[in-house]
Design a protein around this motif. Structure first.
Motif, short mmCIF file in Angstrom:
data_model
loop_
_atom_site.label_atom_id
_atom_site.label_comp_id
_atom_site.label_asym_id
_atom_site.label_seq_id
_atom_site.Cartn_x
_atom_site.Cartn_y
_atom_site.Cartn_z
N GLU A 150 3.10 17.63 2.54
CA GLU A 150 3.72 18.72 3.09
C GLU A 150 5.38 18.58 3.27
O GLU A 150 6.01 19.46 3.39
N GLN A 151 5.51 17.29 3.97
CA GLN A 151 7.00 17.09 4.23
C GLN A 151 7.54 16.40 3.00
O GLN A 151 8.62 15.52 3.56
N GLY A 152 6.89 16.02 2.08
CA GLY A 152 7.52 15.37 0.82
C GLY A 152 7.59 14.01 1.00
O GLY A 152 8.25 13.15 0.76
N GLN A 153 6.50 13.44 1.80
CA GLN A 153 6.72 11.90 2.17
C GLN A 153 5.64 11.15 1.85
O GLN A 153 4.37 11.67 1.62
N ALA A 154 5.36 10.05 1.25
CA ALA A 154 4.50 9.02 1.19
C ALA A 154 4.37 8.06 2.38
O ALA A 154 5.42 7.95 2.93
N GLU A 155 3.74 7.11 2.39
CA GLU A 155 3.82 6.23 3.46
C GLU A 155 3.27 4.83 2.90
O GLU A 155 2.33 4.56 2.49
N LEU A 156 4.44 3.86 2.86
CA LEU A 156 4.21 2.48 2.15
C LEU A 156 4.00 1.46 3.45
O LEU A 156 4.33 1.69 4.61
N SER A 157 3.36 0.54 3.31
CA SER A 157 3.00 -0.63 4.22
C SER A 157 2.80 -1.94 3.22
O SER A 157 2.30 -1.83 2.22
N LEU A 158 3.00 -2.85 4.11
CA LEU A 158 2.39 -4.27 3.69
C LEU A 158 1.24 -4.58 4.16
O LEU A 158 0.97 -4.41 5.51
N ARG A 169 0.98 -1.10 -0.03
CA ARG A 169 -0.18 0.03 0.04
C ARG A 169 0.91 1.08 -0.13
O ARG A 169 1.84 1.29 0.77
N VAL A 170 0.49 2.11 -0.69
CA VAL A 170 1.36 3.47 -0.88
C VAL A 170 -0.01 4.73 -0.48
O VAL A 170 -0.90 4.76 -1.29
N VAL A 171 0.17 5.04 0.47
CA VAL A 171 -0.82 6.29 1.12
C VAL A 171 0.04 7.75 0.87
O VAL A 171 1.20 8.27 1.29
N VAL A 172 -0.56 8.54 0.27
CA VAL A 172 -0.46 10.08 -0.17
C VAL A 172 -1.19 10.98 0.74
O VAL A 172 -2.67 10.76 0.48
N GLY A 173 -0.91 11.49 1.79
CA GLY A 173 -1.87 12.21 2.54
C GLY A 173 -1.16 13.82 2.40
O GLY A 173 -0.27 14.09 2.24
N LYS A 174 -2.29 14.59 3.09
CA LYS A 174 -1.99 16.10 3.14
C LYS A 174 -0.70 16.34 3.93
O LYS A 174 0.42 17.22 3.66
N LYS A 175 -0.60 15.73 5.18
CA LYS A 175 0.79 16.18 6.04
C LYS A 175 1.88 15.50 5.50
O LYS A 175 2.69 15.93 5.36
N GLY A 176 1.75 14.29 5.03
CA GLY A 176 3.05 13.77 4.28
C GLY A 176 3.45 14.56 3.19
O GLY A 176 4.78 14.71 2.92
N ARG A 196 0.38 -7.44 4.99
CA ARG A 196 0.56 -8.53 5.60
C ARG A 196 0.70 -8.02 7.18
O ARG A 196 0.11 -8.60 8.15
N ASP A 197 1.44 -6.73 7.34
CA ASP A 197 1.76 -6.57 8.94
C ASP A 197 1.22 -5.12 9.06
O ASP A 197 1.19 -4.71 10.17
N ARG A 198 0.99 -4.42 8.06
CA ARG A 198 0.37 -2.95 8.14
C ARG A 198 1.50 -1.97 8.89
O ARG A 198 1.08 -0.97 9.34
N VAL A 199 2.55 -2.37 9.11
CA VAL A 199 3.70 -1.41 9.63
C VAL A 199 4.02 -0.25 8.62
O VAL A 199 4.22 -0.63 7.42
N LYS A 200 3.68 0.86 9.30
CA LYS A 200 3.97 1.83 8.30
C LYS A 200 5.58 2.41 7.96
O LYS A 200 6.07 2.41 8.98
N ILE A 201 5.75 2.52 6.59
CA ILE A 201 7.17 2.92 6.54
C ILE A 201 7.05 4.36 5.60
O ILE A 201 6.81 4.44 4.38
N PRO A 202 7.32 5.41 6.17
CA PRO A 202 7.59 6.59 5.70
C PRO A 202 8.70 6.86 4.52
O PRO A 202 9.70 6.34 5.09
#
Length: 570
Positions: A537-545, A528-535, A547-553
RNA sequence: CGGGGCGUAGCUCAGCCUGGUAGAGCACACGGUUCGGGACCGUGUGGUCGGAGGUUCAAAUCCUCUCGCCCCGACCA
């Protein structure tokens, strides 16, 4: 693919008729849609998983030397009459007539068609062996379809057929198919086991089933740590421990005892203070041709498949109460082997090993004690007809067997010459002699494999697809698509992921975050690749599997590489 | 095929026993407020109550038949 341009509708509630988890989740995730009992539409997302599975099957079958073709789903009755199965197959065969009143059936399997195709072309041992497969929709008018894709009436299956001039050649292909199946299920990331199996109506000698282990499986398999595994329909065991010592001194000759109303082994055992293992359980069955009596030890159950094979019968059923009285001369629940006449008696070896036993007296409310097998009655046939139980000794190494549930996703058979003889599928050998071809057949349920993958890979929130079967590999979520910066970042990522050849599904809907997250969990794409407003603004997306749903900025610029890296690790 | 149950809005279901203007939640449309884990307010769309016949002044409701679906059993490459 963009969600808003796709055809995907998730369900918040479970369909009321979905009982097993794979059916519930596949329906809720918008992958399948029931049209009638046991008949489903594969919606776009579901079809992608089916196609991915089929592709793996194709590749491995091809690599193992099988050649793909496609046969009709509608087949003429003549071929089935020739093989004898028009009569034998029963109501499961969906029979139809065309406008000229000619009879056809919707193919439940394709032995007849392939045998016909081969016999009209192959005439010499020099042209053998041949190995052909197809992936086709088949129809079996199951008495009771259930469990969604696991037991439909219409279903997608790969079947392969091989033709040989020698048993050695068949064996080589059989081993090649077995190996191909292992590669297929390995590639699907399924946990499975291959077990010895009964050949059923299709006939033949050797047979193995590939079972995906799952608690909802319809089959039971007996397995041992030594590597032995078999469908319980087929499983044999080592010799059982003898019954406990008879309490007191058993009568030297059979004696009648009054046992009013006690018809089950458990009742009579309690009444007479004996162990169930002291009894001979007597079941009267009716086949197409005869009545027969099956004897097992009181603590065992009759295995109908084994009994059917021992009797050489095509169909078998328990005799009705009236028939039991007619055959045994006594009431139902009080049958025993002593003094029976005019019926074949099949005894399990464990029965014949008993020194002394109790059993029904063929007289209402009476049982016999002090019965000695071999002295007081004989068996026409001694054969293993008991159901193997957990804890029984393994037939190979003697350690206790365990019994697990499994979903049959593949079944391979050595057919022998059953169809080639019936249908004159012959070849000329090196001496110019005419011989029937020796056949093998190899089935694999494609839709069922997808369902089994879901049974084996899910959590409370939804499906957790193994990467090879996932409809898409990456889900991209734009959390606030109305915020220009977010939308732009998401669009850019979508373009880059697509460009990089990643199978990306882009949730561009105008929905609240919770809705998107829950749908993503339900559908279960691996990354999963999540793109949100706060992220953003900091130039970040958030990835996760999933399987474990652990967020990886992850910096937006690295998101594609990171997504590919995560996929590579799956 | 035997036993049991269910068919009412796109989905999940209430109403039926005891007949009297067809309901709820979700979904959908519009407006507004919201926006990182299934939002809220307002307005609105949507149903031959599976079908046919019967009883009745009146049937989603009672009766008969029929079709479909589900569960248990028997059955099953």
């Amino acid at each position: 693919m963009r969600w808003t341009r796709y055809f995907l509708f998730t369900l918040r509630d479970n369909p009321s008729d979905a009982e097993v988890i794979s059916h519930q989740l596949l329906a809720r995730a918008g992958m399948i849609d029931k049209l009638a009992a046991g008949i489903y539409t594969y919606l776009p997302l579901g079809w992608r998983s089916v196609e991915k599975t089929a592709r793996i099957v194709r590749e491995e079958m091809g690599a193992a030397g099988s050649v793909e073709l496609m046969m009709p789903c509608v087949q003429p009755a003549e071929l089935w009459q020739e093989s004898g199965r028009w009569q034998q197959y029963g109501k499961e065969l969906l029979r139809i007539k065309d406008r000229h009143d000619r009879e056809f059936c919707f193919g439940p399997t394709h032995e007849e068609v392939i045998t016909d195709a081969v016999r009209r072309r192959i005439t010499s041992y020099r042209q053998l062996p041949a190995n052909l497969f197809q992936i086709q929709t088949k129809f079996r008018d199951e008495i009771r379809p259930r469990f969604g894709l696991m037991r439909g009436r219409e279903f997608i299956m790969k079947d392969a057929y091989s033709f040989h001039a020698s048993a050695e050649s068949l064996d080589a292909t059989y081993r090649a198919m077995e190996a191909a199946y292992r590669r297929i299920f390995d590639r699907c990331r399924l946990s499975y086991t291959a077990v010895e199996a009964d050949t059923g109506n299709i006939g033949g000698s050797e047979s193995h089933e590939f079972m995906v282990l799952a608690s909802t499986g319809e089959d039971a398999v007996a397995a041992c740590e030594c590597g032995y595994g078999a469908n319980v329909e087929k499983a044999t065991t080592g010799a059982l421990a003898p019954p406990p010592p008879w309490p007191g001194t058993p009568p030297a000759k059979p004696e009648e005892v009054h046992t009013p109303g006690a018809t089950s082994v458990a009742d009579v055992a309690a009444f007479l203070r004996l162990d169930p293992a002291h009894f001979i359980k007597t079941m009267i069955v009716e086949s197409d041709a005869e009545f027969a009596v099956a004897l097992v030890r009181g603590d065992d159950e009759v295995n109908e498949v084994k009994l059917k094979n021992a009797l050489g019968a095509a169909h078998l059923q328990l005799a009705s109460e009236a028939k039991v009285e007619q055959v045994s001369g006594g009431a139902m629940g009080f049958s025993g082997p002593v003094g029976l006449k005019g019926v074949r008696v099949v005894a399990d070896p464990e029965v014949m090993r008993m020194a002394v036993a109790a059993t029904g007296a063929n007289r209402a409310d009476y049982h016999l004690v002090g019965v000695a097998p071999g002295r007081d009655f004989t068996a026409d046939l001694v054969a293993d007809i008991r159901v193997a139980r957990a804890g029984d000794p393994c037939p190979r190494c003697g350690k206790p067997l365990v019994v697990k549930r499994g979903i049959e996703v593949g079944h391979i058979f050595k057919l022998g010459t059953k169809y080639s003889k019936a249908m004159a599928c012959n070849y000329l050998d090196e001496n110019g002699g005419m011989q029937p071809m020796i056949m093998g057949c190899y089935g694999l349920g494609v839709g069922r494999t997808v369902a089994a993958a879901v049974e084996q890979n899910h959590d409370d929130a939804g499906i957790v697809w193994p990467r090879p079967l996932a409809p898409f590999e990456v889900e991209l979520i734009a959390l606030n698509p109305d915020v220009p910066a977010v939308r732009d970042a998401a669009e850019k990522l979508y373009a880059e992921l697509s460009e990089a050849g990643v199978e990306v599904f882009y949730d561009d809907r105008d929905e609240r975050p919770g809705v998107k997250f829950n749908d993503a969990d339900l559908i279960g794409f691996p990354v999963r690749v999540v793109v949100g407003k706060k992220g953003v603004e900091q130039g970040q997306a958030e990835l996760s599997l999933r399987r474990d749903r652990v967020k990886i900025p992850t910096p937006l610029g690295d998101a594609v590489a990171k997504a590919r890296e995560l996929l590579a690790g799956l």
